[in-house]
Enzyme design. Structure first.
Site, PDB file in Angstrom:
ATOM      1  N   LEU A 173       0.723  -1.169   0.161  1.00 23.54           N
ATOM      2  CA  LEU A 173       0.215  -0.128   0.195  1.00 23.54           C
ATOM      3  C   LEU A 173       0.648   1.328  -0.116  1.00 23.54           C
ATOM      4  O   LEU A 173       0.462   1.542  -0.470  1.00 23.54           O
ATOM      5  CB  LEU A 173      -0.816   0.000   1.157  1.00 23.54           C
ATOM      6  CG  LEU A 173      -2.034  -1.076   1.084  1.00 23.54           C
ATOM      7  CD1 LEU A 173      -2.604  -1.212   2.752  1.00 23.54           C
ATOM      8  CD2 LEU A 173      -2.387  -0.797   0.228  1.00 23.54           C
ATOM      9  N   GLN A 208       7.017   0.298   5.923  1.00 27.27           N
ATOM     10  CA  GLN A 208       5.706  -0.194   4.839  1.00 27.27           C
ATOM     11  C   GLN A 208       4.801  -0.519   5.488  1.00 27.27           C
ATOM     12  O   GLN A 208       5.090  -0.995   6.284  1.00 27.27           O
ATOM     13  CB  GLN A 208       7.005  -0.843   3.809  1.00 27.27           C
ATOM     14  CG  GLN A 208       7.077  -1.849   4.913  1.00 27.27           C
ATOM     15  CD  GLN A 208       8.228  -3.575   3.465  1.00 27.27           C
ATOM     16  OE1 GLN A 208       8.550  -2.642   2.608  1.00 27.27           O
ATOM     17  NE2 GLN A 208       8.938  -3.697   4.698  1.00 27.27           N
ATOM     18  N   VAL A 209       3.948  -0.489   4.399  1.00 24.69           N
ATOM     19  CA  VAL A 209       2.280  -0.637   4.755  1.00 24.69           C
ATOM     20  C   VAL A 209       1.856  -1.399   3.656  1.00 24.69           C
ATOM     21  O   VAL A 209       2.083  -1.439   3.018  1.00 24.69           O
ATOM     22  CB  VAL A 209       1.931   0.437   4.570  1.00 24.69           C
ATOM     23  CG1 VAL A 209      -0.022   0.378   5.417  1.00 24.69           C
ATOM     24  CG2 VAL A 209       2.153   1.809   5.355  1.00 24.69           C
ATOM     25  N   ASP A 217       1.917  15.230  11.662  1.00 29.93           N
ATOM     26  CA  ASP A 217       2.180  14.584  10.239  1.00 29.93           C
ATOM     27  C   ASP A 217       0.936  15.536   9.403  1.00 29.93           C
ATOM     28  O   ASP A 217       0.571  14.301   8.605  1.00 29.93           O
ATOM     29  CB  ASP A 217       2.426  13.821   9.901  1.00 29.93           C
ATOM     30  CG  ASP A 217       3.522  13.212   9.667  1.00 29.93           C
ATOM     31  OD1 ASP A 217       3.597  14.618   7.816  1.00 29.93           O
ATOM     32  OD2 ASP A 217       4.096  12.449   8.254  1.00 29.93           O
TER      33      ASP A 217
END
Length: 1087
Positions: free
Chosen positions: A705, A712-713, A825
């Protein structure tokens, strides 16, 4: 005079009507069906009536009437067949010949064949019924009747024409049953023997046991017969399956001999009519003695008679002249259209609606009459299927008879009968419909009448209470129904809004309610005709007491006049500081409009969305809950085999759900040493992901993703819950590991703070360690906001979508502000859509988040959305998220970032280009002020890589956004304040005019800096300018430009009024814009 004498006369009154109906529909396969035994049919007693034969089947050498069908020059006569008289029990032959009246009638001969040896007597109606319902339905079940007109009697024909067995063009024979113009005729059906060759029987032979009536065409031209509607009678190969339809005829009408003088086109006679007493009742039986005695006496009295002749004057006189037995054995002579009233007097019966189309029958002396022999059988074995149909037909006929007799439509029915007789006359002269013996329109009327009367249910009787009770709204008065008018839809609609008291006053509610009317079975056609019954609408509840305060205007019935509302209403409704209670009515509507706009945006990439939807659907089909197994029973799972490392690793897991797909290579290319985490990590510290492999023996890796600085996703399938999840795998670094722990803690808190998922933040699922990596599982969402803007071609989003997303983001920031959590963010990449066609969003990525007072990092936020206090090195808090919100809203509107700096120097220059430099008080608090300002506080000049130099106050906000919406510009400017303490909070943003819908009447100056502008308004009535960011104090030492040149600093111009006292007075056309620009200073001309 009587043709067949009987010992006991049986009248044809109304008392025997039902008996005649039932006897014709009884089972004909009984051994003693008609009550006639073999010993009663004595040949000696019946010798005077006819001749006997021992042959059941006639001589095959004799020509049949079908020979004339195939060849016009060949005919045959069944009257000239000689029968041996050795066997007298097999055949009964009678000749009856009534005379016509006047010149239109002639001598006719009736030749009747009966047999009781091998077969049973049967009627054409029985044959028709059996042929419809019998599973055999073959050509052997025929009703064999030969009908014709012959002026020569049987014996004279046998004597005078010795060669009558040969073919003759003057004699024809027809076999017709179940016809329309005749009553039920008897036929012989042989059960023991069947025709061996049916074609031969039709072409060259004649079936045994038939009623044969012949006619000599040459000797009797242009004369109508009593027994047929035409001058010719032909032989039909079989009885029609249904009245009016001929089937299996095996001959063509073009081959029949034609009589030019008559004009018969087809030569086939019309179908006789079934008598009215067929199919009404099956419960009555006729005494056997009447039939047997009648047969015995009639045979004895007419022993020496070869031909019986009598003039036929009327239909009533014809029955009077017949013997009582002939009234039973021969059907009533009636017209097809005789009146019901006269029919009852003349002992004739109405034809059922199935056969006669429910037309009234009237007696007419000039109409053609028909005669057919009838013998009423004994109904020992009644047909259960025919009984209900017969009863319903009788009910319809009786009701029709009573209705016609009540209203007395005699004249009208007689005129109809005359028209019908004229039509029959035309049909008798020839044509296709002459074969069917009814007019061209009678078949349609017959079908409509059959569907109308045969399938209609019985109407139940209305209870007496509905007729007697006058308090109810019944249309019955004094036992008689009065005509009522159904209310229209509009009247019913108006009655809905009447008060309940007014509706209840129409009827007396105190009186006892009558019993309910039994309902009929509703058909589909009735349902389509019934009007819709509206439901009861409850009455409008009274207004609450708090709505009746001062300044409330009552509701008006007319929409043409709306009174002016009082201004006190706005004062009484004070806005609440709670976001949930504000704008409750407009938000759902705005959300729906925003969803429509989202559909329009995504329609441009519908093909990609369809592909994504197919992939998602396939994943949802695979996602399921799997029962785990123990680590020792992993071989029971039909998945990939374990590697050597996994065989040792699996001992640390109790429940095993998934070990990977069978065709996946799970081996890592790197050396398995401690430096690279046994080959599972890369040099950056990210986990080496293999698609199709497992994560913690529970998740299946589907695809990637995203990837960032934290890790990381992955999109995975959770086989424990059966759902799709987003799994974030943190880099195997201590710094990111510690930050991931903070994120996990905040996500757990958010799940506690928002259990109902109302504040637009991602829902946390689980977190765990796998191969020295911290993994955080959350719910799976859609694409981010940046991809949405990109898919729209960087053209910006509609203002309604921006408003919907802004409201959700403020809702999220409100909860974080109350809990003192900083997201740190907030950007378009971290705002994800829940559905591609909806504007619902959620905030993700709390990896950089922290609590206020626990700030660990100084370098946070993405550059384009980084607040000034973070750039300058000041202390930060929750206001930094509001700054990011203002930048995101501006980017959603324009499609590009508002401050697109290459680095922090250019980022700060982009901010000062619109809002100017910050105040000296803020610069003094900055830890990095030497990077961006000199010792005097002046901004250091900076040129970008593209050679662009940005000057402070060179642009205005409305110029950059190219927007004229005052509330929108005000909302962004309140979010982008230099001082964090002056910046708008999320609670204040929720009550802003941009979100609440209140428009400011003041229009902003949207003209560019070098454009002409109008005369300035009066100073006393001029609006107060919107506050600007505080300017540094070092700007006071700068020299001002010449008065003739445009000034870029309005504040310096005001401060230097001592040096130039006449500067402002000499300016006639000048106006200060929102950012302090002097548009066009012009000196005032002196006189």
């Amino acid at each position: 005079m009587g043709y067949l004498q009987s010992q006991k006369a049986v009248s044809l009154g109304d008392e025997n009507t039902d008996a005649l109906f039932k006897l014709h529909t009884s089972n004909r396969k009984s051994a003693n069906m008609f009550g006639i035994k073999s010993e009663l049919l004595n040949p000696s007693e019946l010798s005077a009536v006819g001749s006997y034969s021992n042959d059941i089947c006639p001589n095959r050498q004799s020509s049949s009437s079908t020979a004339a069908d195939t060849s016009p020059s060949t005919n045959a006569s069944n009257t000239n067949i000689s029968f041996p008289e050795q066997e007298h029990k097999d055949e009964l032959f009678m000749n009856v010949e009534p005379k016509g009246v006047g010149s239109s009638m002639d001598n006719h001969a009736i030749t009747i064949h009966h047999s009781t040896g091998n077969g049973l007597l049967r009627s054409s109606f029985d044959h028709d019924y059996r042929q419809k319902n019998s599973p055999r339905n073959s050509i052997h079940r025929l009703s064999n009747i030969s009908i014709g007109n012959n002026p020569i009697d049987f014996e004279s024909s046998q004597q005078n024409n010795p060669s009558s067995l040969n073919t003759s063009s003057h004699h024809r024979t027809s076999s017709i049953s179940n016809s329309k113009s005749f009553g039920t005729s008897l036929s012989y059906y042989n059960r023991s023997s069947k025709p061996s060759d049916w074609n031969q029987q039709n072409n060259g032979g004649h079936l045994s046991g038939v009623i044969s009536i012949t006619q000599d065409v040459s000797s009797v031209p242009l004369q109508s017969s009593v027994f047929s509607s035409g001058n010719h009678a032909y032989h039909a190969s079989m009885a029609p399956k249904r009245s009016g339809s001929w089937r299996h005829t095996n001959f063509h009408s073009t081959s029949h001999p034609r009589a030019a003088s008559i004009g018969n086109k087809s030569g086939i006679p019309p179908v006789p009519t079934i008598p009215p007493n067929i199919g009404h009742s099956t419960d009555h039986q006729h005494p056997k003695a009447n039939i047997s005695g009648s047969l015995t006496k009639s045979s004895s009295e007419s022993k020496n008679l070869s031909t019986i002749q009598s003039p036929l004057k009327t239909s009533n006189s014809f029955f009077k002249e017949l013997s009582p037995h002939s009234q039973i054995t021969l059907s009533n002579v009636k017209n097809n259209h005789s009146h019901v009233g006269s029919q009852t007097k003349s002992h004739s019966f109405a034809t059922p609606s199935v056969f006669d189309n429910n037309k009234p029958v009237s007696s007419d002396n000039h109409n053609n009459t028909t005669t057919s022999s009838q013998v009423h059988p004994d109904s020992r074995n009644p047909d259960p299927k025919a009984a209900p149909k017969a009863v319903s037909q009788k009910t319809n006929v009786d009701g029709h008879r009573n209705h016609e007799a009540k209203h007395g439509n005699t004249v009208q029915n007689e005129s109809k009968s005359q028209k019908s007789s004229n039509k029959e006359g035309r049909s008798s002269r020839g044509g296709f419909f002459s074969r069917l013996s009814f007019s061209r329109s009678s078949s349609r009327m017959k079908k409509g009448s059959k569907a109308k009367h045969e399938d209609a249910p019985d109407v139940p009787a209305i209870p007496h209470a509905y007729i007697a009770d006058s308090s109810t709204k019944s249309s019955y008065r004094n036992g008689k129904k009065t005509p009522t008018r159904t209310k229209s839809r509009m009247q019913q609609f108006i009655n809905w809004f009447k008060p309940s008291k007014e509706r209840s006053s129409n009827g007396n509610s105190d009186s006892a309610s009558p019993p309910p009317v039994p309902r009929l079975s509703i058909t589909r056609s009735q349902v389509s005709r019934e009007p819709e019954k509206p439901e009861e609408i409850p009455s409008v509840p009274p207004l609450p007491s708090n709505f009746k305060d001062k300044g409330h205007v009552p509701q008006q019935r007319s929409v043409s006049y709306t009174p002016k509302r009082s201004s006190d209403t706005s004062e009484s409704l004070q806005p609440s500081l709670s976001f949930a209670s504000s704008n409750v009515l407009s938000e759902p509507f705005d959300r729906k409009v925003a969803d429509l706009a989202m559909k329009a945006i995504n329609s441009k990439r519908i093909n990609k969305l369809l592909d994504d939807a197919k992939v998602m659907q396939s994943l949802l089909d695979r996602a399921c809950i799997i029962t785990p197994v123990r680590n020792t029973e992993v071989q029971l799972i039909n998945t990939a085999p374990l590697t050597e490392y996994e065989q040792d690793e699996i001992n640390n897991y109790d429940n095993i759900y998934f070990t990977g797909l069978r065709n996946v290579d799970k081996r890592r290319s790197a050396d398995e040493n401690t430096s690279s985490n046994f080959g599972f990590d890369d040099e950056r510290g990210d986990y080496k992901v293999v698609l199709g492999d497992h994560i913690a023996y529970r998740y299946e890796v589907v695809d990637f993703l995203g990837k960032g600085s934290f890790g990381q996703v992955l999109r995975c399938i959770d086989y424990e819950t059966g759902k799709l999840v987003a799994l974030k795998i943190i880099r195997n670094k201590k710094r990111f590991h510690m930050q991931a722990l903070v994120e996990t803690k905040i996500l757990q808190k958010i799940r506690e703070w928002d259990p109902l998922d109302e504040y637009c933040m991602v829902q946390y699922t689980d977190h765990f360690y796998f191969r020295d990596h911290l993994c955080v599982a959350t719910e799976l969402l859609g694409k981010n906001l940046y991809e949405l803007i990109k898919s729209n071609g960087f053209k910006g989003l509609p203002i309604v979508v921006i408003k919907s997303i802004t409201r959700q983001l403020i809702q999220c920031l409100t909860l974080l502000n109350e809990k003192h959590v900083i997201h740190c963010d907030l950007k378009p990449e971290n705002i994800l859509l829940c559905h591609p066609f909806k504007s619902q969003v959620k905030v993700i990525d709390f990896g950089s988040s922290c609590f206020e007072g626990e700030c660990v990092y100084t370098y946070i936020q993405s550059r384009f959305y980084r607040s000034p206090e973070v750039i300058l090195g000041m202390g930060y808090g929750t206001p930094i998220d509001v700054w990011s919100l203002g930048c995101i809203i501006a980017e959603m509107y324009t499609g590009f970032p508002l401050f697109p700096g290459e680095n922090e120097q250019e980022q700060l220059a982009c901010i000062m280009e619109i809002f100017g430099p910050p105040d000296h008080s803020l610069i003094d608090k900055c830890s990095r002020k030497k990077v961006f300002f000199d010792s005097s506080g002046k901004p250091r000049p900076f040129v970008s890589s593209k050679g662009v130099s940005r000057r402070p106050f060179s642009k205005s906000l409305h110029q950059v956004l190219q927007c004229k919406d005052v509330s929108f510009l005000s909302f962004i400017s309140d979010c982008l304040k230099w001082d964090p303490d002056e910046r708008m909070t999320p609670q204040q943003a929720a009550q802003h005019d941009f979100l609440t819908g209140k428009q400011d009447v003041r229009r902003p100056n949207t003209a560019p800096a070098r454009q002409k502008f109008a005369r300035p308004p009066n100073i006393e009535t001029a609006p107060i300018p919107r506050p600007l960011p505080n300017l540094p104090m070092e700007y006071n030492d700068h020299t001002l430009p010449s008065p003739k040149e445009p000034s870029n600093q309005a504040s310096n111009l005001v401060r230097s009024s001592d040096k130039f006292p006449n500067l402002l007075t000499n300016l006639d056309y000048s106006i200060i814009s929102d950012n302090g620009f002097l548009r066009k200073p012009v000196e005032k001309s002196r006189p």
